[in-house]
Every structure is written in structure tokens, then in C-alpha cells.
Design an enzyme around this catalytic site. Structure first.
Site, PDB file in Angstrom:
ATOM      1  N   ALA A   1     -10.200 -46.774 -17.981  1.00 25.04           N
ATOM      2  CA  ALA A   1     -11.505 -47.153 -18.002  1.00 25.04           C
ATOM      3  C   ALA A   1     -12.322 -46.518 -16.730  1.00 25.04           C
ATOM      4  O   ALA A   1     -13.139 -45.711 -16.809  1.00 25.04           O
ATOM      5  CB  ALA A   1     -11.846 -48.648 -18.005  1.00 25.04           C
TER       6      ALA A   1
ATOM      7  N   GLU B   1      -6.649 -41.356 -20.266  1.00 25.99           N
ATOM      8  CA  GLU B   1      -7.219 -41.975 -19.151  1.00 25.99           C
ATOM      9  C   GLU B   1      -7.660 -43.589 -19.350  1.00 25.99           C
ATOM     10  O   GLU B   1      -7.703 -43.878 -20.277  1.00 25.99           O
ATOM     11  CB  GLU B   1      -8.144 -41.099 -18.999  1.00 25.99           C
TER      12      GLU B   1
ATOM     13  N   THR C   1     -14.218 -58.374 -18.981  1.00 25.55           N
ATOM     14  CA  THR C   1     -13.979 -58.621 -17.702  1.00 25.55           C
ATOM     15  C   THR C   1     -12.519 -58.086 -17.367  1.00 25.55           C
ATOM     16  O   THR C   1     -11.462 -58.286 -18.151  1.00 25.55           O
ATOM     17  CB  THR C   1     -14.047 -59.999 -17.160  1.00 25.55           C
TER      18      THR C   1
ATOM     19  N   GLY D   1      -0.909 -45.116 -21.460  1.00 23.05           N
ATOM     20  CA  GLY D   1      -2.221 -44.437 -21.257  1.00 23.05           C
ATOM     21  C   GLY D   1      -3.034 -45.644 -21.416  1.00 23.05           C
ATOM     22  O   GLY D   1      -2.719 -46.863 -21.220  1.00 23.05           O
TER      23      GLY D   1
ATOM     24  N   ASP E   1      14.223 -35.684 -19.610  1.00 22.11           N
ATOM     25  CA  ASP E   1      13.816 -36.922 -20.560  1.00 22.11           C
ATOM     26  C   ASP E   1      14.676 -38.005 -20.382  1.00 22.11           C
ATOM     27  O   ASP E   1      15.781 -38.023 -20.946  1.00 22.11           O
ATOM     28  CB  ASP E   1      14.204 -36.305 -22.128  1.00 22.11           C
TER      29      ASP E   1
ATOM     30  N   ARG F   1      -9.305 -60.222 -18.277  1.00 19.63           N
ATOM     31  CA  ARG F   1      -8.017 -60.262 -17.510  1.00 19.63           C
ATOM     32  C   ARG F   1      -8.270 -60.168 -16.047  1.00 19.63           C
ATOM     33  O   ARG F   1      -9.038 -59.494 -15.778  1.00 19.63           O
ATOM     34  CB  ARG F   1      -7.349 -59.128 -18.035  1.00 19.63           C
TER      35      ARG F   1
ATOM     36  N   LYS G   1       7.273 -53.787 -22.264  1.00 20.00           N
ATOM     37  CA  LYS G   1       7.352 -54.192 -20.612  1.00 20.00           C
ATOM     38  C   LYS G   1       8.062 -55.451 -20.481  1.00 20.00           C
ATOM     39  O   LYS G   1       8.985 -55.784 -19.463  1.00 20.00           O
ATOM     40  CB  LYS G   1       5.840 -54.142 -20.021  1.00 20.00           C
TER      41      LYS G   1
ATOM     42  N   TYR H   1       2.954 -51.821 -26.266  1.00 20.76           N
ATOM     43  CA  TYR H   1       3.286 -51.698 -24.668  1.00 20.76           C
ATOM     44  C   TYR H   1       3.748 -52.813 -24.038  1.00 20.76           C
ATOM     45  O   TYR H   1       4.766 -52.880 -23.264  1.00 20.76           O
ATOM     46  CB  TYR H   1       2.008 -50.955 -24.319  1.00 20.76           C
TER      47      TYR H   1
END
Length: 344
Positions: A202, A200, A230, A88, A63, A296, A162, A158
Site C-alpha cells: 500500500a 507492491e 486500519t 507481494g 531457486d 491489523r 508462514k 500466504y
């Protein structure tokens, strides 16, 4: 394109890959082993759940949010690739913002360890989710340039993790002289990745839904959003090639886009996969489901400037390989013949 090594000597390195049991990490470990490096692959999942396990690799279950585990993972390493994160697809990151934010502990502890042990080079896998939301409101999107991350308003959870971790990398470089390279991944897909369970993305989700339609005979398929969103999708081979080139460049000192510039709508993505699977579908758009930003795409001017290259695997080519791999996995999971899922 310049070769992976560039001007940075890469012979027989001791390399730690954080997140080596994941989708991109598994492919990266394989590429590094093929080059003859001594690789330590670290992941929180049991090895039995890793997407790929390679011979001749030190596989460690740990971990990395814990300081002691991160330091043990980096000990003796000359290079570190940090691909570890709790993440994810859009359904996961929109509903698990705190879990996504906690990945900041991984990067923080790995950076501290890299400084402590004198690591020669540190690579951080960032994301296109760092980009400001107001740059992505129209499906007719203008490709995102690296400077579009500021003024900051990234994907909640998320994206903020980042972007903060990018800043952490920057300041470790500025204050402590650590050689850091950062790539902003744009929607990576390919075989040996997540295709079910809610994490998962797209392309894999569409492949699975097509397979389910073939088995059930039900031609109705749910599409999240209105289908007009898009995106660009980068095939895994391009991702690994770009990752190694960016990590080994002596010139790329700021975060840089790593993504395809081939844009499709989500409806077009569904159409391509349905053609590959040989299924005619009726799309049902779920407007209340997580759909992410409206548009994007990756602006690749900077990566072309530095590397004389950009990700270029056609989306359909990558999807054909991915569909066939997921069909094989789906068949194994359900005791079926995978050949029945693949059109001649």
C-alpha cells in the site's frame, strides 16, 4: 536498546541471506556487510533485477525451492537469514495462493541444510498474516498479541505457509537443537522496494499513484476497499534493527511481533502521501478490489520486554523518504525530472 550483538558473538560471521535480492533482504545484506561479515546473498531473480547489489558480497542466483540449491546456499554458513518467499501486496497474495504456499519448500530445504551443516543460528521472516482472521474483523482493532495466532485461521495461502513454516522452525529447534529465531513482520515499507508491477504494498502503491496523478493532471485516485481499513506500517530501518536484535537474542525463543504500533486508516495513508506529493485528490473507493482484513496492528509489549525497544520511526517521516525515492525511480523510468515531483 541493547546493541545488535547482545550476548551472541557476531564478529566476522559467514552469513547466508536468502532473498537477498529483495526489498528487505537487500537492506539486511547492506547492514551485515557494514558490520564486516562475509555475506552470501541468494535470490531467484537475475542480479540485474535485484533491488540492491552490494560490493564485497557473494551474489548467487538460485531457486531455493530446490533441495540442492538450498544446500549449496547454506554450505559453510554460520548463520542463515531466510527472507525468501514468493509474495507481494494484497492484490498478489489474494490471487496467487498456490505460489505463496510453495515457499514452504524454501524454508523446509534451508532448515534441512542448516541442520546438516551445523548452522549456529537460523532466522525466519514470518508475517502478521499468520494471525487469526476473526481477530481482525473490526477497523477499531485491538493490537495483535503473539498468542492470537491460535486457534489458527490465518490469511489463506500466504498466511498458512508462514504459520506452517513457523511450526517447522519450532520443531527443528525442539527435535534437533537448531537455534531458531522468528519475527512476524508487519507491513514493511521504504526505499529500494517494489513500487509497480502488481506486487507492491500500500505505501509504495500510493506513492506511485500520486506521481501518476501529478503527471496526468487527473486528481481521481482509486483506493482499494472503503478506505476505513486500519494498518500499521514499519519503516525499513526499524525492520533491519529489529531483525538483527531478534536474531541475536538469547532470550527470544518464540515468534515475536516486529511492527509499528502507529495505526492509520488507508484513507489517512492516502492523505499523508498526497500532502507529501503536493496533490489534492478525489478518492474513488473500489469495494470489489482486494483489501485484506479490516484492521491489523502490532502489540509490542513482548518486544519492549525483551529488547527495551520497538519500531518507532513516524509513518510520515518514512513516507517522505520513500516518496522521494520512488519519485526518482519513476522519473528515470519515464525520462522526467524527479525534482518536479517533490514539493519544497
Amino acid at each position: 536498546m541493547r546493541d545488535h550483538a547482545g550476548s551472541h558473538d557476531e564478529q566476522g560471521k559467514r552469513i547466508t541471506v536468502a532473498g537477498g535480492g529483495g526489498f528487505i533482504g537487500g537492506h539486511l545484506v547492506g547492514a551485515l556487510r557494514a558490520e564486516g561479515h562475509e555475506v552470501r546473498s541468494v535470490d531467484i531473480k537475475p542480479v540485474s533485477e535485484w533491488y540492491q547489489v552490494h560490493d564485497g558480497v557473494e551474489n548467487v542466483v538460485a531457486d531455493l525451492t530446490l533441495r540442492e540449491a538450498a544446500f549449496a546456499a547454506v554450505d559453510r554458513a554460520q548463520e542463515v537469514y531466510n527472507l525468501a518467499a514468493d509474495m507481494g501486496g494484497m492484490g498478489f497474495i489474494e490471487n496467487n495462493k498456490a505460489l505463496c504456499m510453495l515457499s514452504v519448500l524454501i524454508n523446509t530445504h534451508l532448515l534441512m541444510a542448516a541442520r546438516e551443516f551445523g548452522v549456529e543460528r537460523y532466522f525466519f521472516a514470518s508475517s502478521a498474516c499468520v494471525y487469526a482472521a476473526d481477530k481482525q474483523v473490526d477497523e477499531n482493532v485491538i493490537p495483535l498479541k503473539e498468542e492470537d495466532a491460535y486457534p489458527a485461521m490465518p490469511e489463506d495461502g500466504y498466511g498458512w505457509e508462514k504459520l506452517f513454516s513457523e511450526r517447522m522452525c519450532r520443531h527443528f529447534a525442539e527435535d534437533f537443537g537448531l537455534e531458531v529465531r522468528t519475527a512476524r513482520y508487519h507491513n514493511v515499507f521504504g526505499p529500494h522496494g517494489t513500487w509497480r508491477g502488481g506486487r507492491e504494498k500500500a505505501p509504495a502503491a500510493m506513492c506511485r499513484k500520486i506521481l501518476e496523478a501529478k503527471v496526468s493532471g487527473d486528481s481521481d485516485i482509486e483506493v482499494w476497499g472503503d478506505g476505513k481499513q486500519t494498518r500499521s506500517f514499519m519503516y525499513i530501518d526499524d525492520c533491519i534493527r529489529g531483525t538483527l536484535s531478534i536474531a541475536r537474542s538469547d532470550d527470544i525463543l518464540e515468534p515475536i511481533n516486529l511492527g509499528s504500533s502507529e495505526v492509520v486508516t488507508i484513507d489517512q495513508l492516502v492523505h499523508i502521501v498526497s500532502e507529501i506529493g503536493g496533490v489534492e485528490l478525489t478518492k474513488a473507493h473500489n469495494l470489489s478490489a482486494p483489501k485484506g482484513v479490516n484492521g491489523r496492528n502490532s502489540d509490542n509489549e513482548l518486544i519492549r520486554k525483551y529488547l527495551d525497544w520497538e519500531p518507532s520511526t513516524p509513518l510520515r517521516d518514512g513516507l517522505e523518504v520513500t516518496y522521494r525515492w520512488i519519485a526518482s525511480e519513476y522519473a528515470k523510468a519515464h525520462g522526467l525530472d524527479s525534482d518536479a515531483f517533490v514539493t519544497p
